[in-house]
Write an enzyme that holds these catalytic residues in place. Structure first.
Site, PDB file in Angstrom:
ATOM      1  N   ASP A  74     -31.075 -28.428   6.853  1.00 44.71           N
ATOM      2  CA  ASP A  74     -31.130 -26.983   7.093  1.00 44.71           C
ATOM      3  C   ASP A  74     -29.912 -26.498   7.888  1.00 44.71           C
ATOM      4  O   ASP A  74     -29.919 -25.381   8.409  1.00 44.71           O
ATOM      5  CB  ASP A  74     -32.436 -26.609   7.816  1.00 44.71           C
ATOM      6  CG  ASP A  74     -32.600 -27.331   9.165  1.00 44.71           C
ATOM      7  OD1 ASP A  74     -31.658 -28.037   9.586  1.00 44.71           O
ATOM      8  OD2 ASP A  74     -33.670 -27.169   9.785  1.00 44.71           O
ATOM      9  N   ASP A 131     -28.977 -35.519  21.615  1.00 41.68           N
ATOM     10  CA  ASP A 131     -30.353 -35.017  21.630  1.00 41.68           C
ATOM     11  C   ASP A 131     -31.355 -36.152  21.818  1.00 41.68           C
ATOM     12  O   ASP A 131     -30.994 -37.328  21.761  1.00 41.68           O
ATOM     13  CB  ASP A 131     -30.642 -34.236  20.337  1.00 41.68           C
ATOM     14  CG  ASP A 131     -30.182 -34.976  19.084  1.00 41.68           C
ATOM     15  OD1 ASP A 131     -29.841 -36.162  19.174  1.00 41.68           O
ATOM     16  OD2 ASP A 131     -30.163 -34.365  18.003  1.00 41.68           O
ATOM     17  N   GLU A 177     -31.901 -26.025  15.655  1.00 45.23           N
ATOM     18  CA  GLU A 177     -32.458 -25.575  14.381  1.00 45.23           C
ATOM     19  C   GLU A 177     -31.956 -24.164  14.043  1.00 45.23           C
ATOM     20  O   GLU A 177     -31.420 -23.464  14.919  1.00 45.23           O
ATOM     21  CB  GLU A 177     -33.993 -25.573  14.474  1.00 45.23           C
ATOM     22  CG  GLU A 177     -34.611 -26.962  14.665  1.00 45.23           C
ATOM     23  CD  GLU A 177     -34.604 -27.806  13.391  1.00 45.23           C
ATOM     24  OE1 GLU A 177     -33.705 -27.642  12.551  1.00 45.23           O
ATOM     25  OE2 GLU A 177     -35.527 -28.643  13.257  1.00 45.23           O
ATOM     26  N   HIS A 221     -28.682 -27.882  10.689  1.00 48.41           N
ATOM     27  CA  HIS A 221     -28.708 -28.068  12.157  1.00 48.41           C
ATOM     28  C   HIS A 221     -27.709 -29.131  12.601  1.00 48.41           C
ATOM     29  O   HIS A 221     -27.369 -30.045  11.851  1.00 48.41           O
ATOM     30  CB  HIS A 221     -30.124 -28.355  12.675  1.00 48.41           C
ATOM     31  CG  HIS A 221     -30.683 -29.704  12.364  1.00 48.41           C
ATOM     32  ND1 HIS A 221     -31.784 -29.890  11.566  1.00 48.41           N
ATOM     33  CD2 HIS A 221     -30.325 -30.944  12.758  1.00 48.41           C
ATOM     34  CE1 HIS A 221     -32.072 -31.172  11.490  1.00 48.41           C
ATOM     35  NE2 HIS A 221     -31.193 -31.844  12.201  1.00 48.41           N
TER      36      HIS A 221
HETATM   37  C1  GLP Z   1     -31.432 -35.528  13.044  1.00 48.40           C
HETATM   38  C2  GLP Z   1     -30.424 -35.550  14.192  1.00 48.40           C
HETATM   39  C3  GLP Z   1     -29.096 -34.936  13.790  1.00 48.40           C
HETATM   40  C4  GLP Z   1     -28.642 -35.507  12.459  1.00 48.40           C
HETATM   41  C5  GLP Z   1     -29.681 -35.208  11.399  1.00 48.40           C
HETATM   42  C6  GLP Z   1     -29.268 -35.681  10.017  1.00 48.40           C
HETATM   43  O1  GLP Z   1     -32.079 -34.307  12.940  1.00 48.40           O
HETATM   44  N1  GLP Z   1     -30.912 -34.881  15.350  1.00 48.40           N
HETATM   45  O2  GLP Z   1     -28.124 -35.208  14.796  1.00 48.40           O
HETATM   46  O3  GLP Z   1     -27.399 -34.960  12.105  1.00 48.40           O
HETATM   47  O4  GLP Z   1     -30.882 -35.862  11.790  1.00 48.40           O
HETATM   48  O5  GLP Z   1     -29.593 -37.027   9.857  1.00 48.40           O
HETATM   49  P1  GLP Z   1     -29.119 -37.907   8.644  1.00 48.40           P
HETATM   50  O6  GLP Z   1     -27.700 -38.272   8.941  1.00 48.40           O
HETATM   51  O7  GLP Z   1     -30.006 -39.097   8.668  1.00 48.40           O
HETATM   52  O8  GLP Z   1     -29.243 -37.101   7.415  1.00 48.40           O
END
Ligand code: GLP
Length: 259
Positions: free
Chosen positions: A135, A67, A142, A137
């Site tokens: 959440d 992404d 989302e 995702h």
């Molecule tokens: C972002 C990314 C996701 C990731 C999420 C959780 O939203 N787009 O790919 O899994 O963050 O991040 P973290 O690992 O810092 O909790």
């Protein structure tokens, strides 16, 4: 789906790096799917260490990103392309030309999304690393995302913008829009490897792994994939109903069966 409860975040990273290193070493033209967020960072560090000690090379590998934010200036330090280069790609022997990401600066964003989706499918991802949002995702799909969605533009929830504000000066600077591989696109990868550590991930992990398959928890789409490994530490595993069974299964894993 195989759930492995490891004693620590370091142990989770070691297992994830082992899976990626094996895929990279056993394929002629390996394709790895890279995730951003803080969860995979220790895994990237492990892979960098393995590379530096001569145990893995990425010269024949390609990488695809999950992404990207829309609206940040090209080369912004918090764009996901910049982050993944800084944290991983520029520190191993993976050619930057082989790092694929959506062209979020295109004048025709919808066409750029389709083109990126085609690239991901044509390359064929061997191992896709995934984190999970608070959440539920994955990528930036989302809650409410179609379980068969393809690469497209999405609008972030307030919770995700708050969660990601720590990387910016303020929450106002966090972009509202993103391009993400769809859930159906992610599912084309041969092996999905989810990394989740810390107490904040206990609820989304339990919902994704043991709840119903539902767009309200996009990560639950993993239940429909034939090869998924969920790597969690004790804290992220805290709400799993079948935790004892997962431990028992892993302890009794046949020696010939790899992760
Ligand atoms: C972002 C990314 C996701 C990731 C999420 C959780 O939203 N787009 O790919 O899994 O963050 O991040 P973290 O690992 O810092 O909790």
């Amino acid at each position: 789906m195989e759930v492995v409860i490891a004693p620590s975040a370091d142990a989770v990273a070691a297992l994830a790096a082992e899976i990626v290193a094996r895929a990279v070493s056993t394929s002629e033209h390996p394709v790895i799917g890279l995730a951003t967020g803080s969860s995979p960072i220790p895994t990237y560090q492990r892979l960098i260490d393995l590379h530096r000690s001569g145990q893995v090379s990425f010269t024949h590998a390609s990488a695809v990103m999950l992404d990207e934010y829309v609206g940040l200036p090209r080369g912004h330090r918090e764009s996901y392309r910049s982050v993944i280069r800084r944290e991983f790609v520029d520190r191993v022997d993976l050619a930057v030309e082989q790092l694929h990401s959506p062209d979020v600066h295109s004048d025709d964003l919808a066409a750029a999304c389709s083109a990126y989706d085609e690239t991901v499918v044509a390359l064929g991802v061997d191992v896709q690393l995934l984190g999970i949002g608070g959440d539920g995702h994955i990528g930036f799909n989302e809650p409410g995302s179609s379980l068969v969605s393809r690469t497209r533009i999405k609008t972030l929830t307030a919770q995700t913008r708050d969660d990601n504000a720590r990387f910016f000066e303020s929450v106002e600077e966090v972009p509202r829009h993103v391009v993400t591989q769809g859930l159906g696109t992610i599912a084309t990868a041969r092996h999905l490897v989810m990394i989740a550590t810390g107490a904040g991930k206990a609820e989304p992990i339990a919902t994704a792994v043991e709840g119903p398959v539902s767009a309200i928890c996009p990560a639950s789409v993993m239940q429909l994939h034939p090869h998924v490994t969920v790597l969690v530490d004790e804290e992220a595993a805290a709400l799993l109903r079948l935790a004892d069974y997962y431990r028992h299964t892993y302890e009794n894993k046949p020696s010939w069966q790899a992760l």
